[in-house]
Design a protein around this motif. Structure first.
Motif, PDB file in Angstrom:
ATOM      1  N   TYR A  51       0.891  -1.472   0.091  1.00 33.82           N
ATOM      2  CA  TYR A  51       0.093   0.029   0.117  1.00 33.82           C
ATOM      3  C   TYR A  51       0.848   1.168  -0.060  1.00 33.82           C
ATOM      4  N   HIS A  52       2.062   1.265   0.195  1.00 35.38           N
ATOM      5  CA  HIS A  52       3.072   2.324   0.028  1.00 35.38           C
ATOM      6  C   HIS A  52       3.335   2.523  -1.416  1.00 35.38           C
ATOM      7  N   HIS A  53       3.378   1.467  -2.200  1.00 36.43           N
ATOM      8  CA  HIS A  53       3.484   1.834  -3.652  1.00 36.43           C
ATOM      9  C   HIS A  53       2.246   2.035  -4.350  1.00 36.43           C
ATOM     10  N   VAL A  54       1.194   1.307  -4.013  1.00 34.06           N
ATOM     11  CA  VAL A  54      -0.136   1.592  -4.456  1.00 34.06           C
ATOM     12  C   VAL A  54      -1.201   1.862  -3.776  1.00 34.06           C
ATOM     13  N   PRO A  55      -2.037   2.454  -4.301  1.00 35.55           N
ATOM     14  CA  PRO A  55      -3.291   2.852  -3.461  1.00 35.55           C
ATOM     15  C   PRO A  55      -4.462   1.816  -3.003  1.00 35.55           C
ATOM     16  N   SER A  56      -4.480   0.889  -4.290  1.00 34.96           N
ATOM     17  CA  SER A  56      -5.507  -0.086  -4.130  1.00 34.96           C
ATOM     18  C   SER A  56      -5.525  -1.203  -5.244  1.00 34.96           C
ATOM     19  N   LYS A  57      -6.073  -2.442  -4.998  1.00 39.24           N
ATOM     20  CA  LYS A  57      -6.115  -3.215  -5.975  1.00 39.24           C
ATOM     21  C   LYS A  57      -6.619  -2.913  -7.324  1.00 39.24           C
ATOM     22  N   GLU A  58      -7.613  -2.293  -7.158  1.00 37.81           N
ATOM     23  CA  GLU A  58      -8.188  -1.407  -8.323  1.00 37.81           C
ATOM     24  C   GLU A  58      -7.338  -0.695  -9.302  1.00 37.81           C
ATOM     25  N   HIS A  59      -6.449   0.076  -8.457  1.00 34.27           N
ATOM     26  CA  HIS A  59      -5.424   0.926  -9.230  1.00 34.27           C
ATOM     27  C   HIS A  59      -4.477   0.227  -9.795  1.00 34.27           C
TER      28      HIS A  59
END
Lengths: 199, 199
Positions: A51-59
């Motif tokens: 979650y530090h790298h990407v805001p969400s699975k959908e992202h």
């Protein structure tokens, strides 16, 4: 201090690496069946590091879909902008490009083709994909109108069959393919067919 | 008495009707995401009424997969047994048949093509499907060997592309299609290609 280090994740595992692993998991086990925890486990990271790298699975889904759609759009823009091509040559170039984009962006294109539109991200992807399909169908129609290809087959049906053949390659293609050679073969089969023409 | 009536289900909802509704749900929302309860709800029946007709969800999957694989196998057997066909004509007949089987058994074939082999039923289906793919590839090879089709494209690749084109139709085909006309179009495109031959 230790929390800050944890949130930064391991060195070398940047956003691109997370995306690569996530798309691979989405393609292998399905988007719905894959959790951010699965992605973290595959990378040997904690969920919070992801979650530090990407805001969400959908992202992650959105990023992969955009990669595929942007590459296809850019390829068609280049074909449309190319000077000195007639409608038949433009269609031939579009078929070629659709193969090389598929080979160069295989995981992203595979994911795109499996999207079935349950969420806003998926619905938007399907709408963009329809736009690309319409551009391809228009190219087939233009080539038929100038007599460059047979006029006895409905252009929309032709477009679906030819690009259906291209897209079906995601079922068996692996990463180490020579995209140019494959593009030659697909273009030959699409335009000249299986029959050997002796002359 | 009332329990007996319940276990028999509503009149008209026999095993075939349950199978039809189940396969439609599997194709729309995925096999894993579909429960026997969903099938019952769609039919306006209780779960126990469904279990009166079919022993399990997996049994429904197996029945649909068998329908598709049996139809494909029978079509190839008929092509192989047909007298007076050379290897090129046999391949042409196999392409035609693969289209008409797909049209005639569209929901079952669609489900078969989405199976990815997580359970014993799915693994067995994939093995039978591979056997059919090998028969088709052998027909392409034989046609190339006798010079009926071009020899400059690898037979396995040719087979994957042509039958990939056929299978891609499950993405957009609807139930009310004229299978013979579609088979003509696909066969023409596969053998003669897009290019208009003037002579």
């Amino acid at each position: 201090m230790s929390e800050t280090t944890g949130r930064r994740g391991r060195p070398g595992h940047d956003q691109q690496a997370v995306l690569r692993v996530a798309v691979d998991l989405f393609n292998r086990q399905g988007y719905d069946a894959t959790s951010v925890g699965d992605v973290a486990r595959e990378l040997g990271l904690t969920k919070s590091a992801i979650y530090h790298h990407v805001p969400s699975k959908e992202h992650l889904l959105q990023s992969a879909i955009d990669e595929a759609l942007d590459a296809l759009t850019a390829a068609l823009d280049a074909v449309s902008a190319a000077e000195g091509l007639d409608a038949g040559q433009r269609l031939r170039a579009a078929v070629r490009s659709s193969v090389t984009v598929l080979v160069d962006h295989l995981p992203a294109v595979t994911l795109l083709l499996r999207v079935h539109g349950n969420t806003p991200v998926e619905k938007a992807a399907l709408a963009r994909r329809r736009g690309i399909d319409e551009r391809l169908a228009a190219m087939v129609r233009e080539a038929a109108d100038v007599g460059a290809i047979r006029a006895d087959v409905d252009p929309l049906l032709t477009s679906r069959l030819i690009f259906g053949m291209v897209n079906s390659m995601t079922e068996w293609l692996r990463g180490d393919t020579d995209g140019e050679a494959l593009a030659d073969t697909v273009t030959t089969l699409a335009f000249d067919g299986l029959v050997r023409h002796e002359d």
